[in-house]
Design a protein around this motif. Structure first.
Motif, PDB file in Angstrom:
ATOM      1  N   GLN A  13      27.908  54.523  22.461  1.00  0.00           N
ATOM      2  CA  GLN A  13      26.609  54.418  22.824  1.00  0.00           C
ATOM      3  C   GLN A  13      26.209  53.649  23.818  1.00  0.00           C
ATOM      4  O   GLN A  13      25.530  53.879  24.784  1.00  0.00           O
ATOM      5  CB  GLN A  13      25.788  54.364  21.342  1.00  0.00           C
ATOM      6  CG  GLN A  13      24.430  54.312  21.759  1.00  0.00           C
ATOM      7  CD  GLN A  13      23.930  55.782  22.400  1.00  0.00           C
ATOM      8  OE1 GLN A  13      24.526  56.570  21.996  1.00  0.00           O
ATOM      9  NE2 GLN A  13      22.578  55.801  22.980  1.00  0.00           N
ATOM     10  N   LYS A  14      26.747  52.229  23.522  1.00  0.00           N
ATOM     11  CA  LYS A  14      26.455  51.157  24.700  1.00  0.00           C
ATOM     12  C   LYS A  14      27.028  51.506  26.053  1.00  0.00           C
ATOM     13  O   LYS A  14      26.162  51.227  26.943  1.00  0.00           O
ATOM     14  CB  LYS A  14      26.936  50.077  24.040  1.00  0.00           C
ATOM     15  CG  LYS A  14      26.116  49.276  23.052  1.00  0.00           C
ATOM     16  CD  LYS A  14      27.120  48.020  22.714  1.00  0.00           C
ATOM     17  CE  LYS A  14      26.513  47.433  21.306  1.00  0.00           C
ATOM     18  NZ  LYS A  14      27.143  46.236  20.905  1.00  0.00           N
ATOM     19  N   ALA A  16      27.552  54.642  27.075  1.00  0.00           N
ATOM     20  CA  ALA A  16      26.908  55.614  27.485  1.00  0.00           C
ATOM     21  C   ALA A  16      25.790  55.361  28.276  1.00  0.00           C
ATOM     22  O   ALA A  16      25.134  55.775  29.222  1.00  0.00           O
ATOM     23  CB  ALA A  16      26.622  56.764  26.398  1.00  0.00           C
ATOM     24  N   GLN A  17      24.784  54.456  27.319  1.00  0.00           N
ATOM     25  CA  GLN A  17      23.583  53.886  28.106  1.00  0.00           C
ATOM     26  C   GLN A  17      23.920  53.163  29.517  1.00  0.00           C
ATOM     27  O   GLN A  17      22.973  53.215  30.113  1.00  0.00           O
ATOM     28  CB  GLN A  17      22.882  52.910  27.112  1.00  0.00           C
ATOM     29  CG  GLN A  17      22.438  53.681  25.811  1.00  0.00           C
ATOM     30  CD  GLN A  17      21.837  52.767  24.724  1.00  0.00           C
ATOM     31  OE1 GLN A  17      22.259  51.725  24.576  1.00  0.00           O
ATOM     32  NE2 GLN A  17      20.897  53.172  24.021  1.00  0.00           N
ATOM     33  N   LYS A  18      25.099  52.492  29.476  1.00  0.00           N
ATOM     34  CA  LYS A  18      25.284  51.746  30.675  1.00  0.00           C
ATOM     35  C   LYS A  18      25.324  52.939  32.007  1.00  0.00           C
ATOM     36  O   LYS A  18      25.057  52.367  32.957  1.00  0.00           O
ATOM     37  CB  LYS A  18      26.446  50.852  30.627  1.00  0.00           C
ATOM     38  CG  LYS A  18      26.841  50.196  31.845  1.00  0.00           C
ATOM     39  CD  LYS A  18      27.998  49.303  31.345  1.00  0.00           C
ATOM     40  CE  LYS A  18      28.432  48.664  32.653  1.00  0.00           C
ATOM     41  NZ  LYS A  18      29.797  47.841  32.368  1.00  0.00           N
ATOM     42  N   HIS A  19      26.148  53.749  31.510  1.00  0.00           N
ATOM     43  CA  HIS A  19      26.444  54.891  32.591  1.00  0.00           C
ATOM     44  C   HIS A  19      25.143  55.843  32.588  1.00  0.00           C
ATOM     45  O   HIS A  19      25.603  57.182  33.272  1.00  0.00           O
ATOM     46  CB  HIS A  19      27.531  55.345  32.291  1.00  0.00           C
ATOM     47  CG  HIS A  19      28.905  54.169  32.714  1.00  0.00           C
ATOM     48  ND1 HIS A  19      29.064  53.728  33.879  1.00  0.00           N
ATOM     49  CD2 HIS A  19      29.510  53.589  31.884  1.00  0.00           C
ATOM     50  CE1 HIS A  19      30.094  52.835  33.898  1.00  0.00           C
ATOM     51  NE2 HIS A  19      30.265  52.657  32.574  1.00  0.00           N
ATOM     52  N   LYS A  20      24.440  55.709  31.750  1.00  0.00           N
ATOM     53  CA  LYS A  20      23.232  56.915  31.861  1.00  0.00           C
ATOM     54  C   LYS A  20      23.924  58.304  31.427  1.00  0.00           C
ATOM     55  O   LYS A  20      23.689  59.158  32.166  1.00  0.00           O
ATOM     56  CB  LYS A  20      22.348  56.798  33.231  1.00  0.00           C
ATOM     57  CG  LYS A  20      21.498  55.569  33.245  1.00  0.00           C
ATOM     58  CD  LYS A  20      20.781  55.792  34.541  1.00  0.00           C
ATOM     59  CE  LYS A  20      19.969  54.593  34.934  1.00  0.00           C
ATOM     60  NZ  LYS A  20      20.332  53.287  34.423  1.00  0.00           N
ATOM     61  N   GLY A  22      25.704  60.897  27.983  1.00  0.00           N
ATOM     62  CA  GLY A  22      25.614  61.094  26.411  1.00  0.00           C
ATOM     63  C   GLY A  22      26.857  60.846  25.810  1.00  0.00           C
ATOM     64  O   GLY A  22      27.841  60.250  26.719  1.00  0.00           O
ATOM     65  N   ASN A  47      20.419  53.827  16.199  1.00  0.00           N
ATOM     66  CA  ASN A  47      20.379  53.905  17.756  1.00  0.00           C
ATOM     67  C   ASN A  47      21.358  55.281  18.031  1.00  0.00           C
ATOM     68  O   ASN A  47      21.181  55.577  19.293  1.00  0.00           O
ATOM     69  CB  ASN A  47      20.506  52.600  18.645  1.00  0.00           C
ATOM     70  CG  ASN A  47      21.985  52.185  18.481  1.00  0.00           C
ATOM     71  OD1 ASN A  47      22.751  52.558  17.640  1.00  0.00           O
ATOM     72  ND2 ASN A  47      22.378  51.422  19.643  1.00  0.00           N
ATOM     73  N   GLY A 109      21.679  62.113  28.123  1.00  0.00           N
ATOM     74  CA  GLY A 109      21.929  60.662  27.377  1.00  0.00           C
ATOM     75  C   GLY A 109      21.979  60.951  25.731  1.00  0.00           C
ATOM     76  O   GLY A 109      21.873  60.147  25.136  1.00  0.00           O
ATOM     77  N   LYS A 110      21.778  62.152  25.496  1.00  0.00           N
ATOM     78  CA  LYS A 110      21.765  62.729  23.991  1.00  0.00           C
ATOM     79  C   LYS A 110      23.182  62.349  23.396  1.00  0.00           C
ATOM     80  O   LYS A 110      24.224  62.278  24.013  1.00  0.00           O
ATOM     81  CB  LYS A 110      21.196  63.904  23.766  1.00  0.00           C
ATOM     82  CG  LYS A 110      19.939  64.119  24.467  1.00  0.00           C
ATOM     83  CD  LYS A 110      18.849  63.571  23.755  1.00  0.00           C
ATOM     84  CE  LYS A 110      17.506  63.873  24.106  1.00  0.00           C
ATOM     85  NZ  LYS A 110      16.743  63.051  24.821  1.00  0.00           N
ATOM     86  N   ARG A 111      23.098  62.411  21.881  1.00  0.00           N
ATOM     87  CA  ARG A 111      24.437  62.556  21.070  1.00  0.00           C
ATOM     88  C   ARG A 111      24.742  63.961  20.847  1.00  0.00           C
ATOM     89  O   ARG A 111      23.829  64.271  20.104  1.00  0.00           O
ATOM     90  CB  ARG A 111      24.395  61.644  20.049  1.00  0.00           C
ATOM     91  CG  ARG A 111      24.903  60.033  20.428  1.00  0.00           C
ATOM     92  CD  ARG A 111      23.671  59.218  20.760  1.00  0.00           C
ATOM     93  NE  ARG A 111      22.192  59.434  20.213  1.00  0.00           N
ATOM     94  CZ  ARG A 111      21.156  59.300  21.091  1.00  0.00           C
ATOM     95  NH1 ARG A 111      21.362  58.887  22.399  1.00  0.00           N
ATOM     96  NH2 ARG A 111      20.002  59.651  20.813  1.00  0.00           N
TER      97      ARG A 111
END
Length: 116
Positions: A13-14, A16-20, A22, A47, A109-111
């Motif tokens: 998740q971290k 993925a957030q860094k690379h915008k 999912g 999160n 950016g979803k899971r």
């Protein structure tokens, strides 16, 4: 039920957030309760929530009702969407249209959870 390597999902998740992007979560499918068990094992307020799912929508025909009984009602396209599932449309012979929603979720950016 056992939860192993949850820290890997947190790291994913971290990243993925860094690379915008999912996160695609692939889990064994052993029960009709898998969706609920997976979400509860991660924590509803984590999160990693909310989770979105891929599900195969069932046809509304006599065979399906005979095979699944009252549960056949719960496998309808509209019902699955109520619980965060994005149905795969069977027999389309065009995977690009079938997976359109799934790619959109990952790009935003979803899971996304699949149970192969």
């Amino acid at each position: 039920m056992s939860v192993e390597n949850k820290k890997n999902l947190v790291e994913a998740q971290k990243l993925a957030q860094k690379h915008k992007a999912g996160v695609l979560i692939v889990s064994n499918h052993t029960s009709e309760l898998d969706q609920i068990l997976l979400a509860s094992s991660l924590g509803f307020l984590s999160n990693l929530s909310p989770l979105f799912y891929i599900a195969r929508a069932r046809k509304d025909d006599t065979y399906e009702r005979a095979r699944w009984g009252w549960r056949a009602f719960t496998y309808r396209h509209w019902f699955l969407r109520l619980f965060g599932a994005y149905p795969i449309l069977p027999n389309q012979k065009d995977y690009s249209s079938t997976l359109r929603d799934h790619m959109r979720l990952l790009r935003s950016g979803k899971r996304l959870v699949i149970f192969p």
